[in-house]
Design a protein around this motif. Structure first.
Motif, PDB file in Angstrom:
ATOM      1  N   VAL B  31       0.603  -1.261  -0.034  1.00  0.00           N
ATOM      2  CA  VAL B  31      -0.048  -0.212  -0.178  1.00  0.00           C
ATOM      3  C   VAL B  31       1.289   1.170   0.195  1.00  0.00           C
ATOM      4  O   VAL B  31       1.872   1.109   0.267  1.00  0.00           O
ATOM      5  N   ASN B  32       0.539   2.526  -0.238  1.00  0.00           N
ATOM      6  CA  ASN B  32       0.889   3.673  -0.379  1.00  0.00           C
ATOM      7  C   ASN B  32      -0.279   4.302   0.748  1.00  0.00           C
ATOM      8  O   ASN B  32      -1.534   4.622   0.982  1.00  0.00           O
ATOM      9  N   LEU B  33       0.040   5.119   1.484  1.00  0.00           N
ATOM     10  CA  LEU B  33      -0.348   6.078   2.395  1.00  0.00           C
ATOM     11  C   LEU B  33      -0.730   7.480   2.704  1.00  0.00           C
ATOM     12  O   LEU B  33       1.077   7.887   2.285  1.00  0.00           O
ATOM     13  N   PHE B  34      -1.748   8.150   2.583  1.00  0.00           N
ATOM     14  CA  PHE B  34      -1.791   9.049   2.331  1.00  0.00           C
ATOM     15  C   PHE B  34      -2.178  10.237   3.396  1.00  0.00           C
ATOM     16  O   PHE B  34      -3.104   9.295   3.588  1.00  0.00           O
ATOM     17  N   TRP B  35      -1.870  11.276   4.010  1.00  0.00           N
ATOM     18  CA  TRP B  35      -2.925  11.655   4.843  1.00  0.00           C
ATOM     19  C   TRP B  35      -2.995  12.984   3.907  1.00  0.00           C
ATOM     20  O   TRP B  35      -2.218  14.342   3.357  1.00  0.00           O
ATOM     21  N   TYR B  36      -4.699  13.543   3.621  1.00  0.00           N
ATOM     22  CA  TYR B  36      -4.738  15.034   2.976  1.00  0.00           C
ATOM     23  C   TYR B  36      -5.585  15.470   4.501  1.00  0.00           C
ATOM     24  O   TYR B  36      -6.706  15.102   4.890  1.00  0.00           O
ATOM     25  N   VAL B  37      -5.105  17.113   3.908  1.00  0.00           N
ATOM     26  CA  VAL B  37      -5.891  18.058   4.334  1.00  0.00           C
ATOM     27  C   VAL B  37      -6.754  18.749   3.867  1.00  0.00           C
ATOM     28  O   VAL B  37      -6.639  19.341   2.595  1.00  0.00           O
ATOM     29  N   GLN B  38      -8.021  19.504   4.510  1.00  0.00           N
ATOM     30  CA  GLN B  38      -8.924  20.244   3.417  1.00  0.00           C
ATOM     31  C   GLN B  38      -9.141  21.568   4.711  1.00  0.00           C
ATOM     32  O   GLN B  38     -10.540  20.901   5.353  1.00  0.00           O
ATOM     33  N   TYR B  39      -8.493  22.691   4.143  1.00  0.00           N
ATOM     34  CA  TYR B  39      -8.838  24.174   4.487  1.00  0.00           C
ATOM     35  C   TYR B  39      -9.771  24.361   4.247  1.00  0.00           C
ATOM     36  O   TYR B  39     -10.561  24.495   3.838  1.00  0.00           O
ATOM     37  N   PRO B  40     -10.893  25.308   5.287  1.00  0.00           N
ATOM     38  CA  PRO B  40     -12.180  25.932   5.421  1.00  0.00           C
ATOM     39  C   PRO B  40     -12.160  26.377   4.225  1.00  0.00           C
ATOM     40  O   PRO B  40     -11.611  27.285   3.565  1.00  0.00           O
ATOM     41  N   GLY B  53      10.403   2.653   2.925  1.00  0.00           N
ATOM     42  CA  GLY B  53      11.581   3.191   3.953  1.00  0.00           C
ATOM     43  C   GLY B  53      11.039   3.527   5.360  1.00  0.00           C
ATOM     44  O   GLY B  53       9.914   2.463   6.050  1.00  0.00           O
ATOM     45  N   ASP B  54      11.980   4.667   5.788  1.00  0.00           N
ATOM     46  CA  ASP B  54      11.253   5.153   7.224  1.00  0.00           C
ATOM     47  C   ASP B  54       9.859   4.695   7.811  1.00  0.00           C
ATOM     48  O   ASP B  54       9.397   5.481   6.712  1.00  0.00           O
ATOM     49  N   PRO B  55       9.225   4.214   8.609  1.00  0.00           N
ATOM     50  CA  PRO B  55       7.865   4.295   8.833  1.00  0.00           C
ATOM     51  C   PRO B  55       7.307   5.529   9.487  1.00  0.00           C
ATOM     52  O   PRO B  55       5.930   5.902   9.232  1.00  0.00           O
ATOM     53  N   LEU B  56       8.292   6.808   9.660  1.00  0.00           N
ATOM     54  CA  LEU B  56       7.693   7.306  10.624  1.00  0.00           C
ATOM     55  C   LEU B  56       8.391   8.502   9.436  1.00  0.00           C
ATOM     56  O   LEU B  56       9.305   9.090   9.088  1.00  0.00           O
ATOM     57  N   VAL B  57       6.909   8.678   8.790  1.00  0.00           N
ATOM     58  CA  VAL B  57       6.785  10.283   8.044  1.00  0.00           C
ATOM     59  C   VAL B  57       6.439  11.563   8.154  1.00  0.00           C
ATOM     60  O   VAL B  57       5.503  11.709   9.138  1.00  0.00           O
ATOM     61  N   LYS B  58       7.806  12.322   7.794  1.00  0.00           N
ATOM     62  CA  LYS B  58       7.045  13.139   8.303  1.00  0.00           C
ATOM     63  C   LYS B  58       6.315  14.460   7.079  1.00  0.00           C
ATOM     64  O   LYS B  58       6.836  14.483   5.498  1.00  0.00           O
ATOM     65  N   GLY B  59       5.949  15.510   7.321  1.00  0.00           N
ATOM     66  CA  GLY B  59       5.215  16.544   6.893  1.00  0.00           C
ATOM     67  C   GLY B  59       4.846  18.019   6.474  1.00  0.00           C
ATOM     68  O   GLY B  59       6.314  18.033   7.618  1.00  0.00           O
ATOM     69  N   ILE B  60       4.334  18.178   5.688  1.00  0.00           N
ATOM     70  CA  ILE B  60       4.292  20.198   5.995  1.00  0.00           C
ATOM     71  C   ILE B  60       3.654  20.291   7.568  1.00  0.00           C
ATOM     72  O   ILE B  60       2.880  20.000   8.296  1.00  0.00           O
ATOM     73  N   LYS B  61       3.887  21.710   7.728  1.00  0.00           N
ATOM     74  CA  LYS B  61       2.858  22.650   8.366  1.00  0.00           C
ATOM     75  C   LYS B  61       3.856  21.018  10.254  1.00  0.00           C
ATOM     76  O   LYS B  61       2.433  21.775  11.028  1.00  0.00           O
ATOM     77  N   GLY B  62       4.827  20.848  10.320  1.00  0.00           N
ATOM     78  CA  GLY B  62       4.741  19.967  11.707  1.00  0.00           C
ATOM     79  C   GLY B  62       3.552  18.316  11.616  1.00  0.00           C
ATOM     80  O   GLY B  62       3.779  17.848  13.024  1.00  0.00           O
ATOM     81  N   PHE B  63       3.378  17.849  11.311  1.00  0.00           N
ATOM     82  CA  PHE B  63       2.907  17.234  11.026  1.00  0.00           C
ATOM     83  C   PHE B  63       3.737  15.588  10.797  1.00  0.00           C
ATOM     84  O   PHE B  63       4.063  15.934   9.872  1.00  0.00           O
ATOM     85  N   LEU B  76      -2.092  10.375  12.274  1.00  0.00           N
ATOM     86  CA  LEU B  76      -1.457  11.304  11.821  1.00  0.00           C
ATOM     87  C   LEU B  76      -0.860  11.860  13.685  1.00  0.00           C
ATOM     88  O   LEU B  76      -2.158  11.812  14.422  1.00  0.00           O
ATOM     89  N   ARG B  77       0.122  12.918  13.858  1.00  0.00           N
ATOM     90  CA  ARG B  77       0.216  13.518  14.797  1.00  0.00           C
ATOM     91  C   ARG B  77       0.662  14.840  14.853  1.00  0.00           C
ATOM     92  O   ARG B  77       1.526  15.174  13.895  1.00  0.00           O
ATOM     93  N   LYS B  78       0.268  15.467  15.780  1.00  0.00           N
ATOM     94  CA  LYS B  78       1.265  16.889  15.424  1.00  0.00           C
ATOM     95  C   LYS B  78       1.157  16.722  17.373  1.00  0.00           C
ATOM     96  O   LYS B  78       0.338  16.762  18.002  1.00  0.00           O
ATOM     97  N   PRO B  79       2.744  17.445  17.547  1.00  0.00           N
ATOM     98  CA  PRO B  79       3.089  17.854  19.080  1.00  0.00           C
ATOM     99  C   PRO B  79       1.744  18.926  19.948  1.00  0.00           C
ATOM    100  O   PRO B  79       2.092  19.018  20.550  1.00  0.00           O
TER     101      PRO B  79
END
Lengths: 116, 116
Positions: B31-40, B53-63, B76-79
């Protein structure tokens, strides 16, 4: 560069009418997808184009739905004899076609279709 | 058939709180896995993705998100969230359909409201 564009942004029609929704993908993207998003749901796959051909139309709900991409760029989703249940946001996405599925799909703003 | 389950329909947090949104998927192959976001008022945007590869993936805006194969999860995580993170978040999976496409299968989405 420009992203995926879709027109119109909103379409209101009457039950039984015919509608066309247009998608203009990112230049150079050979893969094009249509999705439908109903209220409170995530987008659901409708159809996939690789170049000019519809390589996978398994998500089309019935034969009232049809899509074309005659020159391998702009695509049109066509819905005949619209029904109230067709009301949804129709999304288009495009991507480069890389082997192994490592493709990011870029989404357009969608067309909100309302069937009265 | 692919399926995606997002555990939370609506999450409400205060600014600076930590975030974790659950996502589980069902798919028999790679599988390929994604998180998408929809702002208002905006269209779907890619937040991050996992292909290999590395199972810990870093995205934009600290996610960030962690792929745990044994649990079929991609949470999905954000501190520390900010008011500007208020949006709807969609987890998605793609795998080769057998008909030529890597269409995305989305979860129903999680609405995140961050209170200033």
């Amino acid at each position: 560069g420009a992203g995926v564009s879709q027109t119109p942004s909103n379409k209101v029609t009457e039950k039984g009418k015919y509608v066309e929704l247009r998608c203009d993908p990112i230049s150079g993207h050979t893969a094009l997808y249509w999705y439908r998003q109903s209220l409170g749901q995530g987008p659901e796959f409708l159809i996939y184009f690789q170049g000019t051909g519809a390589a996978d139309d398994s998500g089309l709900p019935n034969d009232r739905f049809f899509a074309v991409r005659p020159e391998g760029s702009v695509s049109t989703l066509k819905i005949q004899r619209t029904e109230r249940g067709d009301s949804a946001v129709y999304l288009c996405a495009s991507s480069l076609e890389l082997a192994g599925g490592g493709n990011t799909q870029y989404f357009g703003p969608g067309t909100r279709l309302t069937v009265l | 058939a692919q399926s995606v389950s997002q555990h939370n329909h609506h999450v409400i947090l205060s600014e600076a709180a930590s975030l974790e949104l659950g996502c589980n998927y069902s798919y028999g192959g790679t599988v390929n896995l994604f998180w998408y976001v929809q702002y208002p008022g905006q269209h779907l945007q890619l937040l991050l993705k996992y292909f290999s590869g590395d199972p810990l993936v870093k995205g934009i805006k600290g996610f960030e998100a962690e792929f745990i194969k044994s649990k079929f999860s991609f949470n999905l995580r954000k501190p520390s969230v900010q008011w500007s993170d208020t949006a709807e978040y969609f987890c998605a999976v793609s795998g080769y359909s057998g008909a030529g496409s890597y269409q995305l299968t989305f979860g129903k989405g999680t609405k995140l409201s961050v209170i200033p």
